[in-house]
Design a protein around this motif. Sequence first.
Motif, PDB file in Angstrom:
ATOM      1  N   PHE A  63       0.784  -1.230   0.000  1.00  0.00           N
ATOM      2  CA  PHE A  63       0.000   0.000   0.000  1.00  0.00           C
ATOM      3  C   PHE A  63       0.817   1.281   0.000  1.00  0.00           C
ATOM      4  CE2 PHE A  63      -3.200  -2.985   1.551  1.00  0.00           C
ATOM      5  CZ  PHE A  63      -4.301  -2.597   0.799  1.00  0.00           C
ATOM      6  N   HIS A  64       2.126   1.180   0.244  1.00  0.00           N
ATOM      7  CA  HIS A  64       2.913   2.402   0.390  1.00  0.00           C
ATOM      8  C   HIS A  64       4.119   2.408  -0.547  1.00  0.00           C
ATOM      9  CE1 HIS A  64       0.876   1.731   4.282  1.00  0.00           C
ATOM     10  NE2 HIS A  64       0.778   3.042   4.342  1.00  0.00           N
ATOM     11  N   PRO A  65       4.452   3.567  -1.104  1.00  0.00           N
ATOM     12  CA  PRO A  65       5.695   3.678  -1.879  1.00  0.00           C
ATOM     13  C   PRO A  65       6.904   3.662  -0.961  1.00  0.00           C
ATOM     14  CG  PRO A  65       4.662   5.826  -1.641  1.00  0.00           C
ATOM     15  CD  PRO A  65       3.696   4.825  -1.054  1.00  0.00           C
ATOM     16  N   GLY A  66       8.068   3.480  -1.530  1.00  0.00           N
ATOM     17  CA  GLY A  66       9.293   3.423  -0.729  1.00  0.00           C
ATOM     18  C   GLY A  66       9.520   4.672   0.091  1.00  0.00           C
ATOM     19  N   ALA A  67       9.029   5.823  -0.398  1.00  0.00           N
ATOM     20  CA  ALA A  67       9.233   7.084   0.320  1.00  0.00           C
ATOM     21  C   ALA A  67       8.528   7.093   1.669  1.00  0.00           C
ATOM     22  CB  ALA A  67       8.728   8.244  -0.530  1.00  0.00           C
ATOM     23  N   ALA A  68       7.570   6.205   1.886  1.00  0.00           N
ATOM     24  CA  ALA A  68       6.811   6.210   3.137  1.00  0.00           C
ATOM     25  C   ALA A  68       7.612   5.663   4.310  1.00  0.00           C
ATOM     26  CB  ALA A  68       5.534   5.393   2.963  1.00  0.00           C
ATOM     27  N   TRP A  69       8.678   4.927   4.024  1.00  0.00           N
ATOM     28  CA  TRP A  69       9.455   4.309   5.111  1.00  0.00           C
ATOM     29  C   TRP A  69      10.030   5.347   6.069  1.00  0.00           C
ATOM     30  CZ3 TRP A  69       9.646  -0.766   6.249  1.00  0.00           C
ATOM     31  CH2 TRP A  69       9.226  -1.667   5.277  1.00  0.00           C
ATOM     32  N   LYS A  70      10.407   6.511   5.521  1.00  0.00           N
ATOM     33  CA  LYS A  70      11.060   7.517   6.371  1.00  0.00           C
ATOM     34  C   LYS A  70      10.138   8.050   7.466  1.00  0.00           C
ATOM     35  CE  LYS A  70       9.936  11.236   3.106  1.00  0.00           C
ATOM     36  NZ  LYS A  70      10.502  12.245   2.166  1.00  0.00           N
ATOM     37  N   TYR A  71       8.829   7.930   7.268  1.00  0.00           N
ATOM     38  CA  TYR A  71       7.889   8.443   8.258  1.00  0.00           C
ATOM     39  C   TYR A  71       7.749   7.519   9.465  1.00  0.00           C
ATOM     40  CZ  TYR A  71       6.591  11.636   4.505  1.00  0.00           C
ATOM     41  OH  TYR A  71       6.622  12.582   3.520  1.00  0.00           O
ATOM     42  N   LEU A  72       8.333   6.329   9.371  1.00  0.00           N
ATOM     43  CA  LEU A  72       8.198   5.371  10.462  1.00  0.00           C
ATOM     44  C   LEU A  72       9.149   5.627  11.619  1.00  0.00           C
ATOM     45  CD1 LEU A  72       7.860   2.028   8.441  1.00  0.00           C
ATOM     46  CD2 LEU A  72       6.056   3.211   9.686  1.00  0.00           C
ATOM     47  N   ASP A  73      10.245   6.314  11.350  1.00  0.00           N
ATOM     48  CA  ASP A  73      11.311   6.452  12.351  1.00  0.00           C
ATOM     49  C   ASP A  73      10.819   7.010  13.682  1.00  0.00           C
ATOM     50  OD1 ASP A  73      13.098   5.435  10.562  1.00  0.00           O
ATOM     51  OD2 ASP A  73      13.853   7.390   9.893  1.00  0.00           O
ATOM     52  N   LYS A  74       9.910   7.976  13.637  1.00  0.00           N
ATOM     53  CA  LYS A  74       9.463   8.612  14.885  1.00  0.00           C
ATOM     54  C   LYS A  74       8.612   7.684  15.740  1.00  0.00           C
ATOM     55  CE  LYS A  74       5.643  10.913  12.446  1.00  0.00           C
ATOM     56  NZ  LYS A  74       5.027  12.227  12.116  1.00  0.00           N
ATOM     57  N   PHE A  75       8.175   6.543  15.180  1.00  0.00           N
ATOM     58  CA  PHE A  75       7.364   5.594  15.934  1.00  0.00           C
ATOM     59  C   PHE A  75       8.163   4.387  16.423  1.00  0.00           C
ATOM     60  CE2 PHE A  75       4.494   7.325  12.546  1.00  0.00           C
ATOM     61  CZ  PHE A  75       3.811   8.218  13.364  1.00  0.00           C
ATOM     62  N   PHE A  76       9.455   4.357  16.127  1.00  0.00           N
ATOM     63  CA  PHE A  76      10.280   3.205  16.486  1.00  0.00           C
ATOM     64  C   PHE A  76      10.417   3.091  18.001  1.00  0.00           C
ATOM     65  CE2 PHE A  76      14.747   1.361  16.725  1.00  0.00           C
ATOM     66  CZ  PHE A  76      14.308   0.056  16.575  1.00  0.00           C
ATOM     67  N   THR A  77      10.151   1.893  18.519  1.00  0.00           N
ATOM     68  CA  THR A  77      10.186   1.681  19.966  1.00  0.00           C
ATOM     69  C   THR A  77      11.589   1.385  20.488  1.00  0.00           C
ATOM     70  OG1 THR A  77       9.788  -0.697  19.700  1.00  0.00           O
ATOM     71  CG2 THR A  77       7.837   0.743  19.921  1.00  0.00           C
ATOM     72  N   GLY A  78      12.507   1.086  19.589  1.00  0.00           N
ATOM     73  CA  GLY A  78      13.841   0.649  20.011  1.00  0.00           C
ATOM     74  C   GLY A  78      13.956  -0.862  20.051  1.00  0.00           C
ATOM     75  N   TYR A  79      12.838  -1.560  19.854  1.00  0.00           N
ATOM     76  CA  TYR A  79      12.831  -3.024  19.888  1.00  0.00           C
ATOM     77  C   TYR A  79      12.872  -3.617  18.478  1.00  0.00           C
ATOM     78  CZ  TYR A  79      11.496  -2.905  24.825  1.00  0.00           C
ATOM     79  OH  TYR A  79      11.463  -2.691  26.174  1.00  0.00           O
ATOM     80  N   TYR A  80      13.475  -4.791  18.427  1.00  0.00           N
ATOM     81  CA  TYR A  80      13.503  -5.589  17.204  1.00  0.00           C
ATOM     82  C   TYR A  80      12.820  -6.923  17.484  1.00  0.00           C
ATOM     83  CZ  TYR A  80      16.989  -2.282  15.462  1.00  0.00           C
ATOM     84  OH  TYR A  80      17.639  -1.148  15.064  1.00  0.00           O
ATOM     85  N   LEU A  81      12.262  -7.513  16.442  1.00  0.00           N
ATOM     86  CA  LEU A  81      11.560  -8.783  16.583  1.00  0.00           C
ATOM     87  C   LEU A  81      12.578  -9.911  16.632  1.00  0.00           C
ATOM     88  CD1 LEU A  81       8.569  -9.373  16.876  1.00  0.00           C
ATOM     89  CD2 LEU A  81       8.483  -9.904  14.437  1.00  0.00           C
ATOM     90  N   GLN A  82      12.583 -10.606  17.751  1.00  0.00           N
ATOM     91  CA  GLN A  82      13.604 -11.628  17.997  1.00  0.00           C
ATOM     92  C   GLN A  82      13.503 -12.805  17.024  1.00  0.00           C
ATOM     93  OE1 GLN A  82      13.350 -13.442  21.898  1.00  0.00           O
ATOM     94  NE2 GLN A  82      15.573 -13.428  22.102  1.00  0.00           N
ATOM     95  N   ASP A  83      12.284 -13.243  16.745  1.00  0.00           N
ATOM     96  CA  ASP A  83      12.077 -14.416  15.900  1.00  0.00           C
ATOM     97  C   ASP A  83      11.560 -14.030  14.517  1.00  0.00           C
ATOM     98  OD1 ASP A  83       9.818 -13.462  17.079  1.00  0.00           O
ATOM     99  OD2 ASP A  83       8.951 -15.408  17.591  1.00  0.00           O
ATOM    100  N   PHE A  84      12.019 -12.882  14.020  1.00  0.00           N
ATOM    101  CA  PHE A  84      11.582 -12.394  12.723  1.00  0.00           C
ATOM    102  C   PHE A  84      12.067 -13.319  11.610  1.00  0.00           C
ATOM    103  CE2 PHE A  84      12.608  -9.686   8.977  1.00  0.00           C
ATOM    104  CZ  PHE A  84      11.303  -9.418   8.600  1.00  0.00           C
ATOM    105  N   GLN A  85      11.129 -13.768  10.791  1.00  0.00           N
ATOM    106  CA  GLN A  85      11.455 -14.629   9.657  1.00  0.00           C
ATOM    107  C   GLN A  85      10.652 -14.184   8.439  1.00  0.00           C
ATOM    108  OE1 GLN A  85      10.575 -18.606  11.022  1.00  0.00           O
ATOM    109  NE2 GLN A  85      12.645 -18.911  11.832  1.00  0.00           N
ATOM    110  N   VAL A  86      11.195 -14.463   7.272  1.00  0.00           N
ATOM    111  CA  VAL A  86      10.519 -14.128   6.022  1.00  0.00           C
ATOM    112  C   VAL A  86      10.337 -15.410   5.225  1.00  0.00           C
ATOM    113  CG1 VAL A  86      10.557 -12.729   3.926  1.00  0.00           C
ATOM    114  CG2 VAL A  86      11.622 -11.862   6.027  1.00  0.00           C
ATOM    115  N   SER A  87       9.100 -15.723   4.858  1.00  0.00           N
ATOM    116  CA  SER A  87       8.829 -16.937   4.086  1.00  0.00           C
ATOM    117  C   SER A  87       9.320 -16.769   2.653  1.00  0.00           C
ATOM    118  CB  SER A  87       7.329 -17.233   4.080  1.00  0.00           C
ATOM    119  OG  SER A  87       6.630 -16.241   3.360  1.00  0.00           O
ATOM    120  N   GLU A  88       9.451 -17.882   1.952  1.00  0.00           N
ATOM    121  CA  GLU A  88       9.929 -17.848   0.574  1.00  0.00           C
ATOM    122  C   GLU A  88       8.960 -17.091  -0.329  1.00  0.00           C
ATOM    123  OE1 GLU A  88      12.791 -18.766  -0.950  1.00  0.00           O
ATOM    124  OE2 GLU A  88      13.491 -18.973   1.122  1.00  0.00           O
TER     125      GLU A  88
END
Length: 448
Positions: A63-88
Amino acid sequence: MGDNSKKFISSDELKKHNKANDLWISFQGKVYNVTDWAKEHPGGDIPLLNLAGQDVTDAFIAFHPGAAWKYLDKFFTGYYLQDFQVSEVSRDYRKLVSDFSKAGMFEKKGHGVIYSLCFVALLIFACFYGVLCCDSFWVHMLSGGVLGFSWMQVAYLGHDSGHYQIMTSRGFNKFAQILTGNCLTGISIAWWKWTHNAHHVSCNSLDYDPDLQHLPLLAVSSRFFQSLKSHFYGRKLTFDYMARFFVSYQHLTFYPVMCVARVNLYLQTLLLLFSNRKVPDRALNILGILVFWTWFPLLVSCLPNWNERVLFVLVSFCVTSIQHVQFCLNHFAANVYVGSPKGNDWFEKQTSGTIDIACSSWMDWFFGGLQFQLEHHLFPRLPRCHLRKISPIVQELCKKHSLPYKSLSFYEANVWTLKALRTAAMQARDFTDPAPKNLLWEAVNTHG
């Protein structure tokens, strides 16, 4: 050392933050708190609430163009997903989005918008000319049909402008949305965005997708007989005696209902615009609706008598019902499920819940590109002029991952839809014990 300095949470911990007052989501394994921003989200808060507590990378990319990613920074909690995986399949899907973006396909819109606008202007002129300058009854009825046909084409333009920018600027694009939606059809673009974004995110979820929630008139699955709660409307979809009566004959009433379905869209528009919900550009939407309810009644009033006026409106509605039927064909006979959408099976859910309509390329204008329903659901920002081109690529990807790619002729899709409705209708007749032998008698005597 860099990894050791990161803070991690598990997917199970992320799932706990799935409420309106505590709404976290993950993109590419980074966790964001969008609680306060959800109400300001241009796509509405429903998509975020439906996917709360999950990694929603695929939906975000869709739903979003690549330019939308920059707007996410202010909402970052400082956490990363420990078990983050991407399916094929997600990897392949994201690669396709990247390839299409590098090829400039999201920006290359062709000349379809100009052609469509000229065509719509010609149709509306022909309708007004037939009503105002001719005395023939048949010309008046033909004018009603032309108006209904113009509404179909206008709806495609409104749909496109809601998914991507069809005009040269955001301001002109908003003008196109209000003009095509509110002013010309009487259906609010704000209402359309509210429901349509929820539909895309929760495609064919019986309790989350508003496009399947049509009780008491229609039910595509017997699971509606359990009086499911609509998480979109926030109320129970009660399957009572009246609903049971209508659903029991839905395979017979489907087309007549579609002929007057537009009345419900007008009603839903008014209910939203005058509700307590936050509605973007509410005043502008109301102004556009007033424009429609000025010119349309005035046009109808120019007809010589009430018989012609009523028939004119009915003819216009019946012609437009072809489009309402088409939208049903794309989903009613596809697979359904109960429950919230999941962010980690985006591609799979879209393939499962959609049906394409096979047609020749010269008919693309008639279906507005939405005959490629799966392609549109996977790449909603992609202009319709590219959907036929990417169809073979999508088919190959579905084949690679053993996922369904359902494409039927218009006739076959109608048959499938009627069979699905009839199956649910027969189940509705036998749902309770003892089953009434005459549902018409029961409905009349129960409800008067």
